[in-house]
Design a protein around this motif. Structure first.
Motif, PDB file in Angstrom:
ATOM      1  N   CYS A  74      39.292  23.339  65.204  1.00 33.77           N
ATOM      2  CA  CYS A  74      37.912  23.473  64.741  1.00 33.77           C
ATOM      3  C   CYS A  74      37.729  24.794  63.982  1.00 33.77           C
ATOM      4  O   CYS A  74      37.092  24.823  62.927  1.00 33.77           O
ATOM      5  CB  CYS A  74      36.966  23.407  65.941  1.00 33.77           C
ATOM      6  N   LYS A  85      34.427   9.689  71.047  1.00 28.74           N
ATOM      7  CA  LYS A  85      33.342   8.723  70.847  1.00 28.74           C
ATOM      8  C   LYS A  85      32.309   8.803  71.963  1.00 28.74           C
ATOM      9  O   LYS A  85      31.687   7.823  72.314  1.00 28.74           O
ATOM     10  CB  LYS A  85      33.884   7.286  70.749  1.00 28.74           C
ATOM     11  N   LYS A 107      31.045  17.553  66.384  1.00 33.12           N
ATOM     12  CA  LYS A 107      31.439  16.445  65.508  1.00 33.12           C
ATOM     13  C   LYS A 107      32.865  16.003  65.820  1.00 33.12           C
ATOM     14  O   LYS A 107      33.147  14.797  65.902  1.00 33.12           O
ATOM     15  CB  LYS A 107      31.311  16.887  64.051  1.00 33.12           C
ATOM     16  N   LYS A 142      32.964  14.185  69.210  1.00 34.89           N
ATOM     17  CA  LYS A 142      32.443  12.821  69.081  1.00 34.89           C
ATOM     18  C   LYS A 142      33.454  11.925  68.376  1.00 34.89           C
ATOM     19  O   LYS A 142      33.626  10.766  68.740  1.00 34.89           O
ATOM     20  CB  LYS A 142      31.123  12.830  68.324  1.00 34.89           C
ATOM     21  N   LYS A 143      34.089  12.482  67.373  1.00 31.05           N
ATOM     22  CA  LYS A 143      35.058  11.712  66.593  1.00 31.05           C
ATOM     23  C   LYS A 143      36.256  11.329  67.459  1.00 31.05           C
ATOM     24  O   LYS A 143      36.726  10.200  67.402  1.00 31.05           O
ATOM     25  CB  LYS A 143      35.511  12.545  65.393  1.00 31.05           C
ATOM     26  N   ASN A 159      28.411  22.903  65.535  1.00 25.29           N
ATOM     27  CA  ASN A 159      28.208  21.607  64.897  1.00 25.29           C
ATOM     28  C   ASN A 159      29.536  20.914  64.591  1.00 25.29           C
ATOM     29  O   ASN A 159      29.697  19.721  64.846  1.00 25.29           O
ATOM     30  CB  ASN A 159      27.380  21.754  63.623  1.00 25.29           C
ATOM     31  N   LEU A 160      30.480  21.656  64.059  1.00 28.26           N
ATOM     32  CA  LEU A 160      31.786  21.087  63.751  1.00 28.26           C
ATOM     33  C   LEU A 160      32.521  20.688  65.024  1.00 28.26           C
ATOM     34  O   LEU A 160      33.138  19.625  65.095  1.00 28.26           O
ATOM     35  CB  LEU A 160      32.619  22.095  62.941  1.00 28.26           C
TER      36      LEU A 160
END
Length: 149
Positions: free
Chosen positions: A5, A47, A40, A43-44, A36-37
């Motif tokens: 990240c 999931k 993200k 989540k990627k 935020n990254l």
């Protein structure tokens, strides 16, 4: 994941540096962008939104710099353990708000933006409740020297 990240954040910054607008606080911008990254990427990969609790700011442990240790040499390890124990009783959101406000020195408005809270009063209440909890669980004289750094 954190290393990936961090690398991706600075790669994105170097690639789009001409499109970036001015900022009052680079530290705030980097923290918010990193979070935020990070979220993200979580989540990627997983999931699952629930994994946002693994952000480093939400589960920090209290620590002192070498300079603070010299200044506060009279405080012993037992007092620091009491503070960490009291911090562990806070909710994740309270710990994160306390972390950003006292440890990173961010403003209430910046914290509200990072935590995606539209109302700055909500952040003030979160911090107030966290401090009330800490005061009720440890002596105020132990807490103040650390929070006023």
């Amino acid at each position: 994941l954190v290393e990936d990240c961090t690398q991706e954040l600075f790669l994105n910054l170097s690639q789009s540096h001409k499109n970036l607008s001015d900022t009052d606080s680079i530290k705030f911008y980097l923290i918010k962008s990193f979070k935020n990254l990070f979220l993200k990427l979580i989540k990627k990969e997983t999931k699952a939104i629930e994994n946002a609790k693994f952000f480093i700011g939400s589960d920090f442990q209290f620590s002192l710099s070498a300079e603070d240790k010299m200044i506060n040499a009279q405080l012993d390890e037992e007092r620091i353990e009491k503070l960490n124990l009291a911090l562990s009783g806070l909710t994740a959101r309270q710990r994160e708000a306390i972390y950003y406000y006292y440890y990173e020195g961010l403003t209430i408005d910046q914290i509200a933006e990072i935590l995606n809270v539209g109302n700055r009063r909500t952040i003030q209440n979160i911090i107030y409740r966290a401090l009330s909890y800490l005061r009720s669980h440890i002596e105020l004289c132990i807490l103040l020297p650390y929070l006023l750094v």
